[in-house]
Design an enzyme around this catalytic site. Structure first.
Site: not given
Ligand code: SF4
Length: 287
Positions: A12, A72, A122, A124, A166, A197
């Site tokens: 991505c 992340h 995770h 993130e 996301t 996302c």
């Molecule tokens: S938010 Fe979307 S574009 Fe950004 S790292 Fe995560 S999956 Fe990839």
């Protein structure tokens, strides 16, 4: 044998940016460039960068010089610690994740309780949580909602922000949101930001559609990649035969015997060459 590769397969924008910039950085730096956590959840990509001087560390305290922050993102305190240590950060946090950090910080400062839908372990989510305060609760499944609402009531806050990891599954997100709405006390002001996302959503949708039309669905990516695991879950629900592989070596050739149509989808941190390797291998070994 027909092989169909999903159009939304592979890196991505956020991962592409992180990998390209990390590559530039290791080439430019003489010696070691540190990276806080695995740059991407993909063994081959990380190993290649490590062979050029990237060193993965688990805590900012281990850094001795320039340190990469991966897509992340990280909790706010990491920036503060790095500053105190005099460590220069190369911040490759995906802009979409950054947006969530800003959202959580702003709403937390404005006396909102935050529900974050996602996997609490995770990186993130750990990063996002680090921009909030104690009034933050991670909801992984429907079973967590009751507890989340109890925490919200105990906080005495009257406003609630709901966001998501996301890479969370959009269908599950909708189910959780409906359940929150049904159980939330009427005096709570609710604000929902669907922060899934678009790239994730499109990839999940395409995986579902493709899985319904093929005899075998192959998902390629790191086993520790959250978004790839979700693709596999979707593929398994929609195709009788679905496998999750990291490289072509993981393919059991018995599985592709007599198969007419194979669908392939790769996670957001899977490089193009891994996907091409798998396709070439299938073409050589298939009927
Ligand atoms: S938010 Fe979307 S574009 Fe950004 S790292 Fe995560 S999956 Fe990839």
């Amino acid at each position: 044998m027909e092989i169909i590769l999903g159009k939304t397969s592979g890196f991505c924008a956020g991962v592409k940016n992180a990998v390209e910039n990390a590559q530039k950085e290791v080439e430019k730096t003489k010696g070691i460039t540190y990276c806080l956590g695995e740059l991407v959840h993909n063994k081959q990509v990380v190993e290649e960068l490590e062979s050029k001087g990237l060193k993965t560390i688990e805590n900012i305290e281990e850094a001795k010089s320039k340190t990469i922050i991966r897509a992340h993102g990280v909790p706010k305190r990491v920036y503060q610690t790095a500053e105190k240590m005099g460590i220069e950060l190369i911040d490759l946090t995906c802009p979409k994740v950054k947006k969530i950090h800003n959202l959580v910080e702003e709403y937390s400062n404005n006396k909102y309780f935050v529900f974050c839908i996602g996997n609490s372990k995770h990186p993130e989510i750990i990063g996002i949580q680090g921009f909030g305060n104690k009034n933050f609760y991670v909801i992984e499944t429907l079973e967590d909602i009751e507890n989340a609402i109890t925490k919200l009531e105990q906080s005495n806050l009257k406003k609630l922000l709901v966001i998501s990891q996301t890479t969370f599954n959009s269908k599950k997100f909708d189910i959780i949101i409906n359940n929150i709405k049904q159980n939330l006390p009427a005096n709570i002001e609710l604000e929902i930001h669907n922060t899934i996302c678009k790239a994730t959503e499109l990839r999940q949708k395409e995986t579902e559609e493709l899985s319904k039309t093929v005899d075998l669905m192959i998902i390629i990516g790191g086993k520790n990649s959250s978004n790839t695991n979700k693709l596999y879950e979707i593929a398994s629900n929609n195709c009788k035969k679905a496998i999750f592989i990291q490289t072509k070596q993981d393919i059991d050739l018995n599985l592709i015997k007599d198969i007419q149509k194979i669908g392939i989808m790769a996670g957001a941190s899977t490089p193009k060459n891994s996907v091409n390797d798998v396709i070439k291998y299938l073409q050589e070994k298939g009927n």
